[in-house]
Motif scaffolding. Structure first.
Motif, PDB file in Angstrom:
ATOM      1  N   LYS A   1       1.884   6.763  49.054  1.00 51.82           N
ATOM      2  CA  LYS A   1       1.273   6.887  50.436  1.00 51.82           C
ATOM      3  C   LYS A   1       1.725   7.752  51.316  1.00 51.82           C
ATOM      4  O   LYS A   1       1.386   7.818  52.426  1.00 51.82           O
ATOM      5  N   ASP A   2       3.231   8.288  51.027  1.00 51.69           N
ATOM      6  CA  ASP A   2       3.817   9.317  52.068  1.00 51.69           C
ATOM      7  C   ASP A   2       2.895  10.548  52.280  1.00 51.69           C
ATOM      8  O   ASP A   2       3.031  11.174  53.470  1.00 51.69           O
ATOM      9  N   ILE A   3       2.113  11.122  51.544  1.00 55.22           N
ATOM     10  CA  ILE A   3       1.253  12.284  51.386  1.00 55.22           C
ATOM     11  C   ILE A   3      -0.068  11.902  50.947  1.00 55.22           C
ATOM     12  O   ILE A   3      -0.297  11.366  49.945  1.00 55.22           O
ATOM     13  N   PRO A   4      -1.140  12.758  51.584  1.00 60.75           N
ATOM     14  CA  PRO A   4      -2.403  12.682  50.775  1.00 60.75           C
ATOM     15  C   PRO A   4      -2.329  13.180  49.382  1.00 60.75           C
ATOM     16  O   PRO A   4      -1.763  14.086  49.152  1.00 60.75           O
ATOM     17  N   VAL A   5      -3.239  12.473  48.636  1.00 59.22           N
ATOM     18  CA  VAL A   5      -3.172  12.820  47.217  1.00 59.22           C
ATOM     19  C   VAL A   5      -4.683  13.125  46.890  1.00 59.22           C
ATOM     20  O   VAL A   5      -5.739  12.190  46.986  1.00 59.22           O
ATOM     21  N   LEU A   6      -4.989  14.165  46.334  1.00 55.81           N
ATOM     22  CA  LEU A   6      -6.325  14.355  45.702  1.00 55.81           C
ATOM     23  C   LEU A   6      -6.495  14.766  44.441  1.00 55.81           C
ATOM     24  O   LEU A   6      -5.764  15.403  43.527  1.00 55.81           O
ATOM     25  N   ILE A   7      -7.425  14.231  43.568  1.00 61.14           N
ATOM     26  CA  ILE A   7      -7.652  14.578  42.164  1.00 61.14           C
ATOM     27  C   ILE A   7      -8.969  15.461  41.998  1.00 61.14           C
ATOM     28  O   ILE A   7      -9.905  15.087  42.582  1.00 61.14           O
ATOM     29  N   ALA A   8      -8.740  16.628  41.611  1.00 60.13           N
ATOM     30  CA  ALA A   8      -9.787  17.655  41.513  1.00 60.13           C
ATOM     31  C   ALA A   8     -10.164  18.102  40.159  1.00 60.13           C
ATOM     32  O   ALA A   8      -9.230  18.414  39.375  1.00 60.13           O
TER      33      ALA A   8
END
Length: 455
Positions: free
Chosen positions: A322-329
């Motif tokens: 939750k501390d930084i945005p996470v993206l799965i591509a």
């Protein structure tokens, strides 16, 4: 029919053209070197080609062929030298209607709608650093043949980028109720730029400080390597692919992963190791207290029995960050909805093809029925069949059509190819490039192949 005729004419007259498609470039640095072009020759009964037989009877044929090869190589080298000499000539950087051909923005984050239709220049060293997992094939070919590492800024990419920007920053959302999607599947015709847009999105997200798990080839998860059925899960493990995924994820994200603690303390199931079978006396392992995500991934790399289990655990851990945005591509995402190349013996004489959803790693990552940011791109070059509109594990509104070049975008593309000397200036006219655009139906790869034929 028209396209077939044009292709045949192009093949017949190829050696008469003064300026043609460049041979693939071996290096994307400022010093380009051309690779010897291949030619197709008919074999004789003795195993020699007609060209070889003719050369044996007429030594001048060998000399002529050598001259043609030298001319082709010289043409590529000459073009590279001219482009290098013209690099700092701003009078050549002119797009349609006198607009600047290149954007002045220094990063993908600074691009605005006003930059649509211009080209964004990449530094190859920096690009490879941000995308160490590898570049899409279409992007690589564009760089090679244009002899410049630049990509067209498209409105469709800016919309994709701004969608995820609004997901993270609600203050950017417009009051008109524009729909925001956390999960997106990029669909569209072949060679419309989906993979390039996905790579640019990953580049932008990493520039913004996001944690991004980028899979440039979803097909690799369902093809090649070893596969074993895990008796604990009933799913098929692919440890070689698992180790590759973990290594790729570390390449850019290592510093950040060292700062993120593991939040799940449950044991990690073990499977078969590559070439060593099951581990004796243990069927699971537990991470030490205080371990970070880096420690988790490092464990999966060092212990082949744990590789698949660590990848699956990583997917769960990413949902808890939750501390930084996470993206799965995921590129080539469509390969996860069809059959793999693996087969399970059923009887002595028959086998059953294993579906991608039966692979442990695919099952862990395929679903979009969650609250995490995820984007997948279909690759029609790796398609094995047409998929239905309502895909399992994918929200109904997640599928977004990614268009081919519009007429305005094509105008910028052709002016860019003129700048890069893929088109002879004396042959460049609006009518000519529009004919190629309509003939190719906006297919970027076909447009690039046809531009040297402009007369």
């Amino acid at each position: 029919m028209l396209r077939s005729v044009l292709r045949a004419a192009a093949a017949a007259s190829k050696h008469h053209l003064c300026n043609r498609n460049p041979s693939p470039i071996l290096s994307l640095s400022s010093n380009y070197s051309a690779k010897t072009p291949k030619s197709t020759v008919k074999k004789t009964k003795k195993g020699k080609s007609n060209a070889d037989a003719k050369a044996a009877d007429d030594p001048s044929a060998t000399a002529a062929a050598s001259d043609d090869l030298d001319a082709a190589l010289s043409d590529d080298k000459s073009r590279a030298r001219r482009l290098a000499a013209e690099e700092n000539d701003p009078s050549l950087d002119v797009g349609p209607n006198g607009r600047p051909l290149f954007t002045s923005a220094s990063s993908l984050s600074q691009l605005t709608r006003k930059d649509s239709g211009t080209y964004f220049k990449f530094n190859m060293e920096g690009l490879n650093e941000v995308l160490p997992e590898g570049l899409p094939l279409g992007m690589v070919k564009e760089f090679e043949e244009s002899m410049r590492s630049a990509v067209l800024v498209r409105k469709s990419f800016l919309e994709l980028r701004d969608n995820f920007r609004r997901v993270v920053d609600p203050s950017l959302r417009s009051p008109d109720g524009l729909k925001i999607r956390k999960q997106i599947v990029l669909d569209g015709p072949v060679n419309c730029g989906k993979s390039t847009a996905l790579a640019m999105l990953v580049h932008w997200a990493r520039d913004e400080g996001w944690l991004v798990l980028y899979v440039p080839s979803g097909r690799r998860w369902t093809h090649g390597g070893f596969f074993f059925k895990n008796p604990q899960t009933g799913l098929w493990d692919t440890p070689i692919q698992a180790e590759d995924v973990l290594r790729d994820f570390l390449k850019y994200n290592e510093t950040r992963l060292r700062q993120l603690p593991c939040q799940i303390s449950e044991p990690i199931p073990l499977g078969e190791g590559v070439g060593v079978g099951m581990m004796k006396g243990a069927d699971s392992m537990t991470m030490p207290e205080g371990s970070t995500l880096y420690d988790l991934i490092d464990t999966g790399i060092k212990h082949t029995h744990a590789a698949v289990g660590v990848v699956i655990r990583l997917r769960k851990e990413l949902s808890l960050v939750k501390d930084i945005p996470v993206l799965i591509a995921i590129d080539q995402y469509n390969n996860w909805f069809t059959f793999s190349e693996y087969e399970e013996p059923v009887t002595v004489r028959s086998t059953r093809t294993i579906h991608a959803r039966e692979l442990a790693m695919v099952k862990a990552f395929r679903s979009m029925m969650h609250d995490d940011m995820m984007v997948g791109a279909f690759s029609h070059s790796t398609a094995v069949g047409k998929l239905r509109q309502d895909l399992p594990d994918v929200p109904l509104d997640a599928r977004v059509n990614f268009p081919r070049y519009s007429l305005d975008e094509a105008a910028s593309v052709f002016h860019y190819y003129l700048r890069q000397r893929l088109i002879r200036r004396e042959a460049f006219t609006e009518d000519a490039w529009k004919k190629i655009y309509y003939l190719s139906n906006g297919n970027g790869a076909e447009m690039r192949w046809l531009v040297p034929l402009m007369r």
